[in-house]
Design a protein around this motif. Sequence first.
Motif, PDB file in Angstrom:
ATOM      1  N   SER A 309       0.679  -1.067   0.017  1.00 17.27           N
ATOM      2  CA  SER A 309       0.021  -0.043   0.096  1.00 17.27           C
ATOM      3  C   SER A 309       0.881   1.309  -0.150  1.00 17.27           C
ATOM      4  O   SER A 309       0.540   2.286  -0.191  1.00 17.27           O
ATOM      5  N   VAL A 310       2.111   1.111   0.245  1.00 17.46           N
ATOM      6  CA  VAL A 310       2.890   2.521   0.258  1.00 17.46           C
ATOM      7  C   VAL A 310       3.870   2.257  -1.151  1.00 17.46           C
ATOM      8  O   VAL A 310       4.683   3.226  -1.340  1.00 17.46           O
ATOM      9  N   GLY A 311       3.345   1.642  -2.149  1.00 19.69           N
ATOM     10  CA  GLY A 311       3.918   1.523  -3.326  1.00 19.69           C
ATOM     11  C   GLY A 311       5.087   0.735  -3.499  1.00 19.69           C
ATOM     12  O   GLY A 311       5.930   0.863  -4.728  1.00 19.69           O
ATOM     13  N   ILE A 312       5.494  -0.023  -2.539  1.00 19.86           N
ATOM     14  CA  ILE A 312       6.568  -1.206  -2.823  1.00 19.86           C
ATOM     15  C   ILE A 312       6.072  -2.261  -3.620  1.00 19.86           C
ATOM     16  O   ILE A 312       5.195  -2.955  -3.367  1.00 19.86           O
ATOM     17  N   HIS A 313       6.551  -2.493  -4.666  1.00 20.32           N
ATOM     18  CA  HIS A 313       6.053  -3.491  -5.781  1.00 20.32           C
ATOM     19  C   HIS A 313       6.371  -5.021  -5.374  1.00 20.32           C
ATOM     20  O   HIS A 313       5.525  -5.784  -5.189  1.00 20.32           O
ATOM     21  N   ASP A 314       7.621  -5.162  -4.838  1.00 23.56           N
ATOM     22  CA  ASP A 314       8.043  -6.477  -4.289  1.00 23.56           C
ATOM     23  C   ASP A 314       7.954  -6.301  -2.844  1.00 23.56           C
ATOM     24  O   ASP A 314       9.004  -6.364  -2.340  1.00 23.56           O
ATOM     25  N   SER A 315       6.788  -6.775  -2.097  1.00 28.81           N
ATOM     26  CA  SER A 315       6.742  -6.630  -0.614  1.00 28.81           C
ATOM     27  C   SER A 315       7.436  -7.772  -0.031  1.00 28.81           C
ATOM     28  O   SER A 315       7.710  -7.616   1.223  1.00 28.81           O
ATOM     29  N   PHE A 358       5.394   6.959  15.734  1.00 27.91           N
ATOM     30  CA  PHE A 358       5.023   8.386  15.295  1.00 27.91           C
ATOM     31  C   PHE A 358       5.596   8.957  14.109  1.00 27.91           C
ATOM     32  O   PHE A 358       4.582   9.407  13.297  1.00 27.91           O
ATOM     33  N   VAL A 359       6.734   8.747  13.782  1.00 30.66           N
ATOM     34  CA  VAL A 359       7.223   9.186  12.520  1.00 30.66           C
ATOM     35  C   VAL A 359       6.563   8.390  11.382  1.00 30.66           C
ATOM     36  O   VAL A 359       6.223   8.798  10.278  1.00 30.66           O
ATOM     37  N   PHE A 360       6.376   7.065  11.591  1.00 30.78           N
ATOM     38  CA  PHE A 360       5.856   6.141  10.543  1.00 30.78           C
ATOM     39  C   PHE A 360       4.200   6.686  10.148  1.00 30.78           C
ATOM     40  O   PHE A 360       3.792   6.756   9.230  1.00 30.78           O
ATOM     41  N   GLY A 364       2.677   8.575   7.039  1.00 28.66           N
ATOM     42  CA  GLY A 364       1.717   8.093   6.328  1.00 28.66           C
ATOM     43  C   GLY A 364       0.354   8.818   6.034  1.00 28.66           C
ATOM     44  O   GLY A 364      -0.327   8.598   5.230  1.00 28.66           O
ATOM     45  N   THR A 365       0.161   9.651   7.081  1.00 29.53           N
ATOM     46  CA  THR A 365      -1.076  10.332   7.017  1.00 29.53           C
ATOM     47  C   THR A 365      -0.817  11.961   6.555  1.00 29.53           C
ATOM     48  O   THR A 365      -1.886  12.538   6.173  1.00 29.53           O
ATOM     49  N   SER A 443      -2.800   5.843  10.666  1.00 32.20           N
ATOM     50  CA  SER A 443      -2.969   6.551  11.762  1.00 32.20           C
ATOM     51  C   SER A 443      -3.107   5.547  12.933  1.00 32.20           C
ATOM     52  O   SER A 443      -2.894   5.711  14.317  1.00 32.20           O
ATOM     53  N   TYR A 444      -2.872   4.160  12.450  1.00 33.03           N
ATOM     54  CA  TYR A 444      -3.125   3.095  13.360  1.00 33.03           C
ATOM     55  C   TYR A 444      -1.771   3.197  14.426  1.00 33.03           C
ATOM     56  O   TYR A 444      -1.587   2.818  15.484  1.00 33.03           O
ATOM     57  N   GLY A 445      -0.619   3.771  13.531  1.00 32.28           N
ATOM     58  CA  GLY A 445       0.745   3.732  14.165  1.00 32.28           C
ATOM     59  C   GLY A 445       0.742   4.854  15.503  1.00 32.28           C
ATOM     60  O   GLY A 445       1.379   4.507  16.470  1.00 32.28           O
TER      61      GLY A 445
END
Length: 550
Positions: A309-315, A358-360, A364-365, A443-445
């Motif tokens: 979901s953050v755009g990494i093709h090969d997760s 918090f950074v994560f 993301g938000t 925001s779960y983070g």
Amino acid sequence: MALFHVQGVPIGGVAIMLALLASMGGFIFGYDTGQISDILLMDDFKLRFAQCSSPGDVNSCEFSDVRSGLIVSLLSIGTLIGALIGAPTADFLGRRHAMAAECLVFIVGVIIQVTSMSQWAQFAVGRLISGFGVGALSAAVPMYQAETAPPQIRGSLTATYQLFITFGILVAYCISIGTREMSGSGSWRTVVAIGIIWALVLGIGILFMPESPRWLAAHNYLEEAKESLARSRGVSKADARTDRFIIREAEQMRSNAQKEAQMKGGWLDCFKGQNKTRYRTLLGMALQSFQQLTGANYFFYYGATVFQSVGIHDSFVTQIILGAVNFFCTFGGIYVMEKFGRRVPLIVGGLWQSAWLFVFAAAGTAKVPEDNPNIGKLMIVAACMFILGYAMTWAPGVWILVGETFPTRTRAKQGALATASNWLWNFLLAFFTPFIINSINFSYGFVFAGCNLAGAIVVYFFLYESSDLTLESVNDMYTDPTCKPWTSRKWAPEGFASREEFARYRDAQEKEKDVDVKARQSHAESEGTAVEGHGVGDKETLVHQENVKW
């Protein structure tokens, strides 16, 4: 013979072997945890068990939140039940035979999973049954390690349980990336079936290790307890019955077990206020809960999905990176917990983990990661830094504390309750995470960041420093009314000015023992007599006789 020395104290090779072998229970847990994240993305698995709008078209197959949540989380329900069953099982059968039986249960669950054809419920039930074995092992292994390991390296040996959890996760990631291109069901069946190998290694190998000396002493097998102690301390079997230090330690265990046997150690006793038993039960449950609430399994269970979901093709590759960071940093965790004790690493770790989560969450938000590659990279870095702190503090630290915080009389049951709390939150997070992500996304983070702060506060105000103490001394510390958690590092057993003085005294005794054994062996050789010819009588009489003789 001693394999090596720690602070001049001989350590037997068996002590290292039993800790590593028992830690295969952690490896099994880690392997089962790590494999499901990647299996959920495998084409054949989705075609068989997901909901497909166009049969045969994998691109139209998706797992509903309920289905994916149950497949992932039913393992945790099994482990919760298994942890509670594991306590009476370990007390009744002994630590070793209980672990062997639990490996068999795990294998049954794996077979059910592998034979699943098209019913996702069968696969989920297989994970549930495997969970029974994993949960029971999670209660028995740290207890066995803590009861058997020499005090000088108890923290390091108990921490190998967490090390093997991380190793299992990493191995699962590596095997998954190797099988994902296999045609048909082999892509996921191979990953699941390999778990049988790990269970056989532990189930068979543990039978060749010594039983817990504290369990043996509690069941009046005093001679066997001496032999078990001797094997882990690097003392020959011939000297086990005459070595005054082995005799003293075994007698101390027997005396402690006899005192505790006069009081029933049922489940309700875990919540009695006497000797801070309830305090320690609730503390153990809280620490295990907070270990889950750090958010680590958010990445381990759903990491492949998150990084897609953050755009990494090969997760899959990203999962391996996280797994490698988790595994290698746990080596540092073993050093940290041995060098700095228990309280400071957990407090610092809680603050560190909170900051990076918090950074994560903020990254993301703030922007959409799919449209901003740099944001996605920052989130991966933040996740890795979080895992680094977790692997070096909360991951090994909590499992060490489960093994050394509780009194012998109720240790198995309190350990089971604490571990069950871990599995309860494990289930809740595994099941509800898909729903929460769909609602609040990254925001779960922020939720996990707050939980890490709360965990650090709980440690400061309630956890006693138990490093460098025997298990019996830890019990004395908790029951000392003058000792407070924030001053506990300065607490020392009665008669000693400091914990360091106690450690030096204990080391001196061990050195004296080593010299004494060599002297008696040399004397026996010169006289042509066997050392084991000495009778084993009252402890004080034996010590007196040896002092007079030497």
